[in-house]
Design an enzyme around this catalytic site. Sequence first.
Site, PDB file in Angstrom:
ATOM      1  N   ASP A  66      46.031  39.162  41.443  1.00 27.69           N
ATOM      2  CA  ASP A  66      44.797  38.413  41.694  1.00 27.69           C
ATOM      3  C   ASP A  66      43.743  38.745  40.643  1.00 27.69           C
ATOM      4  OD1 ASP A  66      44.725  41.015  42.940  1.00 27.69           O
ATOM      5  OD2 ASP A  66      42.901  40.425  43.998  1.00 27.69           O
ATOM      6  N   GLU A 125      43.469  42.939  45.438  1.00 26.58           N
ATOM      7  CA  GLU A 125      42.847  44.131  44.869  1.00 26.58           C
ATOM      8  C   GLU A 125      41.404  43.862  44.484  1.00 26.58           C
ATOM      9  OE1 GLU A 125      41.617  47.238  41.993  1.00 26.58           O
ATOM     10  OE2 GLU A 125      41.645  45.074  41.715  1.00 26.58           O
TER      11      GLU A 125
END
EC number: 3.5.1.18
Length: 367
Positions: A66, A125
């Site tokens: 991500d 994250e």
Amino acid sequence: MNVVDLLMKLLSFKSVTPDDAGSLAFIESYLKGYEATYVNKEGVKNLFLTKKFSEGPHLCFAGHVDVVPAGDGWHTNPFVPVIKEGKIYARGTQDMKSGVAAFVQAVKECEDFSGRLSILLTSDEEGDATYGTQIMLQHLKEIDLLPDACIVAEPTCETAFGDAIKVGRRGSVNGVIEKHGIQGHAAYPEKAKNPIHKVAQVLPMMAGVNLDEGDEFFGPSQFVITDLRAGMEVTNVTPGKLKMMFNVRNSTETTLEDVEKFVHTYFNGMDYDLTLKQSATPFLTDPDRPIVHALDESIQKVCGITPKHSTAGGTSDARFIAADNIDVIEFGVINDTIHAPNERTSIEEVEKLYEVFKETIKYFTQG
């Protein structure tokens, strides 16, 4: 497909946290011969890929697919990677799809290893990190498959590729103090209890004070006041309450309990409430551990320099891995454009990172 081709492919996935945008499925298909396990929750996908070559230690590479939103100020489409003058431009080039591409390619090309290799990837994250690496680690613990050592490929280098690896991270303690008083008229201070006057007396002894002396790996844990507010923005009313917010980036020498004692030392006898939260726990991996030696030697071979061992910077998912008593370190490309417009990294760095990880896999089980 070489490592640069792989990176260009990963950058084309618009994987704004917590959406992996199909990138994890692509990586799973790319690593044929590796057993895949997904643990998904609340829209977050986590992928664990593993292969046992023989009896021996378990080495894991970890990271996230991500990225943060692109924002404004880009000269190109942030999700259509382009190469200009040897640099790759796209959101996630440094943080951290370069690292993911490097270890995926290195693991794919590994034909022999004395133990087990694995990859742990999450799409959570850059966000809250609640349903990402933590829940995958819990699953691995339940099936007795936690790794012995782990490299998180976050961008760690400062000015030259290979100049720094993270052997630990500072923790983070967030705090809120509410000092109670009695609101009143500014003309009659004797009839009120002004919390500002009380707190002002202790601020010089608290603001910016080091709670420990630090050591060779960590700087001192400093009491940093981040916000101070009271009153109604008028000149004739004294406030009934003052709120002070603070943060301590703590080393392994200072605990949450130490922070609590420090506050109490100066607020003792006052009417106050204290709320503390440890948002990240500090950790340090012993520099004499095999994974540190393996990475050091690999960087020296590929880059011709000796990396410094650092704990500087913010937090990462390495803190969750360290909490399970896994030897964890971090290494990746230069981090000078992370989260910025026109994020970029060089082709040379990506290729060298891939070479470093290939060598690390070789060195790790050679002692």
